[in-house]
Design an enzyme around this catalytic site. Structure first.
Site, PDB file in Angstrom:
ATOM      1  N   TRP A 133       0.827  -1.223   0.000  1.00 30.55           N
ATOM      2  CA  TRP A 133       0.000   0.000   0.000  1.00 30.55           C
ATOM      3  C   TRP A 133       0.847   1.253   0.000  1.00 30.55           C
ATOM      4  O   TRP A 133       0.443   2.277  -0.556  1.00 30.55           O
ATOM      5  CB  TRP A 133      -1.008  -0.038   1.149  1.00 30.55           C
ATOM      6  CG  TRP A 133      -1.857  -1.258   1.027  1.00 30.55           C
ATOM      7  CD1 TRP A 133      -1.898  -2.319   1.879  1.00 30.55           C
ATOM      8  CD2 TRP A 133      -2.744  -1.583  -0.048  1.00 30.55           C
ATOM      9  NE1 TRP A 133      -2.750  -3.276   1.401  1.00 30.55           N
ATOM     10  CE2 TRP A 133      -3.282  -2.870   0.230  1.00 30.55           C
ATOM     11  CE3 TRP A 133      -3.136  -0.931  -1.218  1.00 30.55           C
ATOM     12  CZ2 TRP A 133      -4.191  -3.494  -0.625  1.00 30.55           C
ATOM     13  CZ3 TRP A 133      -4.040  -1.561  -2.066  1.00 30.55           C
ATOM     14  CH2 TRP A 133      -4.555  -2.808  -1.768  1.00 30.55           C
ATOM     15  N   ASP A 191      -1.772   6.489   6.374  1.00 27.62           N
ATOM     16  CA  ASP A 191      -2.816   5.605   5.873  1.00 27.62           C
ATOM     17  C   ASP A 191      -3.125   4.628   7.008  1.00 27.62           C
ATOM     18  O   ASP A 191      -2.357   3.727   7.308  1.00 27.62           O
ATOM     19  CB  ASP A 191      -2.306   4.860   4.630  1.00 27.62           C
ATOM     20  CG  ASP A 191      -3.280   3.783   4.143  1.00 27.62           C
ATOM     21  OD1 ASP A 191      -4.328   3.572   4.789  1.00 27.62           O
ATOM     22  OD2 ASP A 191      -2.976   3.147   3.112  1.00 27.62           O
ATOM     23  N   LYS A 247     -12.543  -2.121   7.159  1.00 28.30           N
ATOM     24  CA  LYS A 247     -11.880  -3.062   8.090  1.00 28.30           C
ATOM     25  C   LYS A 247     -12.337  -2.786   9.527  1.00 28.30           C
ATOM     26  O   LYS A 247     -12.952  -3.627  10.153  1.00 28.30           O
ATOM     27  CB  LYS A 247     -10.377  -2.959   7.954  1.00 28.30           C
ATOM     28  CG  LYS A 247      -9.918  -3.357   6.546  1.00 28.30           C
ATOM     29  CD  LYS A 247      -8.604  -2.738   6.212  1.00 28.30           C
ATOM     30  CE  LYS A 247      -8.299  -2.681   4.733  1.00 28.30           C
ATOM     31  NZ  LYS A 247      -8.455  -3.919   4.003  1.00 28.30           N
TER      32      LYS A 247
HETATM   33  N1  PMP Z   1      -4.324   0.987   2.472  1.00 31.29           N
HETATM   34  C1  PMP Z   1      -4.330  -0.132   3.206  1.00 31.29           C
HETATM   35  C2  PMP Z   1      -3.482  -0.202   4.450  1.00 31.29           C
HETATM   36  C3  PMP Z   1      -5.137  -1.207   2.821  1.00 31.29           C
HETATM   37  O1  PMP Z   1      -5.158  -2.331   3.545  1.00 31.29           O
HETATM   38  C4  PMP Z   1      -5.925  -1.091   1.651  1.00 31.29           C
HETATM   39  C5  PMP Z   1      -6.835  -2.173   1.137  1.00 31.29           C
HETATM   40  N2  PMP Z   1      -7.188  -3.157   1.764  1.00 31.29           N
HETATM   41  C6  PMP Z   1      -5.863   0.094   0.905  1.00 31.29           C
HETATM   42  C7  PMP Z   1      -5.061   1.109   1.363  1.00 31.29           C
HETATM   43  C8  PMP Z   1      -6.672   0.258  -0.345  1.00 31.29           C
HETATM   44  O2  PMP Z   1      -7.988   0.474  -0.001  1.00 31.29           O
HETATM   45  P1  PMP Z   1      -9.170   0.596  -1.048  1.00 31.29           P
HETATM   46  O3  PMP Z   1      -9.421  -0.763  -1.550  1.00 31.29           O
HETATM   47  O4  PMP Z   1     -10.292   1.166  -0.228  1.00 31.29           O
HETATM   48  O5  PMP Z   1      -8.740   1.539  -2.117  1.00 31.29           O
END
Ligand code: PMP
Length: 360
Positions: free
Chosen positions: A103, A172, A196
């Site tokens: 990420w 994030d 989550k």
């Molecule tokens: N950041 C983290 C730490 C994640 O775990 C995730 C996805 N599981 C994301 C960003 C991306 O999220 P999204 O699918 O809502 O774009």
């Protein structure tokens, strides 16, 4: 709880049962209005009250200071990978990123579209098995902000001490927001997809300090400018009404439970059960370095891929789903966010012991 199994999914993830049953009722008829929640105008007084309550509960539960705006946006956490640099980085300027997993890599790629990116630390060469301490990297003096991912969902690592810096700190927190109390005033911007620890997919919460809004020299499309949403209380366009409503229910549940101090205690107990199991044997091997272990996503391997497949198959048959690890780490991953019940963790640990005895 009829027909419910233990859902270890990394996200969208398990939600409190009482939240689901309340939402199921309100979808059909919200507060005896004769209209379902998802059929209602976002400008109706009923929905405006829902959104206002969700924001005020978030402020209360997280202790968000008054000089921060709370935004409910769409496009997932992934849209924030671009919105952050669009809004905080002008051409020719530099931002610092800590590369601790998939990420952060995705966020770095987007930031490079808008300015210079200084990757001050990367744990990639050890397959992202740890996160750095502040002493492990340097931040360029001209840097506009320091960006990090507080919990690496895929690799199962987590920052237990946040980076120390006088730059705006951008986090994030998609996979660990509200797992424990934090001091929001240490951050410039926090964002998190809801799916989550907060609710269903569809809304991304952004908590941004006032002075970081509207300072970009970029020509921003209206929807990508934090100022648009801050000025209109996240009602510039139709917001993700249902997701915001469920976030409000989850916050009520969390508040009734005793807030973030109470959930931290429960989360630490749950994670300790699993890590104690992993540490008690060489049959299960944790992926994360012990100082970087996540309290939300516990990643581990078994002696062979065949045993891992067998483990996941048998666990599923016993009513424990979602244990397959992400393909980049392999093995198993138990995601045990705030709403994941302690009994489910105990059941998994019991199964791990029994499986090991049969297969070692
Ligand atoms: N950041 C983290 C730490 C994640 O775990 C995730 C996805 N599981 C994301 C960003 C991306 O999220 P999204 O699918 O809502 O774009």
């Amino acid at each position: 709880m009829p027909d419910r199994i233990y859902n270890f999914s990394a996200g969208p993830a398990t939600l409190p049962y009482e939240v689901l049953t309340q939402a199921a009722k309100d979808i059909v008829n919200f507060n005896n209005t004769g209209i379902g929640l998802i059929e209602m105008s976002h400008r109706s007084k009923e929905f405006m009250a829902v959104a206002a309550e969700a924001e005020s509960l978030l402020r209360e539960v997280m202790g968000i200071p008054n000089n921060y705006k709370v935004l409910f946006l769409q496009g997932g956490a992934s849209t924030q990978f671009a919105m952050v640099p669009m809004n905080l980085l002008s051409p020719g300027q530099t931002a610092t990123y800590l590369n601790t997993g998939t990420w952060s890599k995705n966020a770095i790629k987007e930031a490079k579209l808008f300015g210079n990116v200084d990757v001050a630390y990367s744990s990639e060469s050890s397959n992202f098995n740890h996160v750095p301490a502040s002493k492990d990297y340097e931040i360029a003096p001209e840097s506009q902000y320091l960006y990090f991912v507080s919990n690496n969902t895929i690799f199962g690592t987590q920052f237990h001490n946040f980076p120390e810096t006088d730059k705006p700190l951008v986090a994030d927190m998609s996979s660990d927001i509200m797992w424990r109390p934090i001091d929001v005033s240490k951050f410039g911007l926090i964002f998190a997809g809801a799916q989550k620890n907060m609710g269903p997919a569809g809304v991304t919460v952004v908590i941004i300090r006032d002075d970081l809004i509207g300072r970009s020299k970029n020509y921003l499309p209206t929807m990508f400018d934090y100022k648009t949403h801050a000025d209109k209380d996240s009602m510039f366009n139709t917001p993700p009404c249902f997701a915001i409503y469920v976030v409000g229910l989850v916050l009520k549940w969390l508040k009734n439970l005793g807030g973030l101090a109470a959930i931290e205690k429960i989360n630490r107990e749950k994670a300790a059960l699993l890590y104690e199991k992993i540490d008690s044997t060489d049959f299960y091997r944790g992926h994360a370095r012990t100082d970087s272990r996540s309290m939300m996503n516990i990643t581990f391997n078994l002696p062979t891929p065949e045993l891992e497949a067998q483990f996941i198959k048998e666990a599923t048959a016993k009513g424990m789903s979602g244990l397959k690890g992400h393909r980049s780490v392999g093995g198993c991953r138990a995601s045990i966010y705030n709403a994941f019940p302690r009994e489910g963790v105990a059941k998994l640990v019991e199964f791990m012991t029994e499986f090991e005895n049969r297969n070692r």
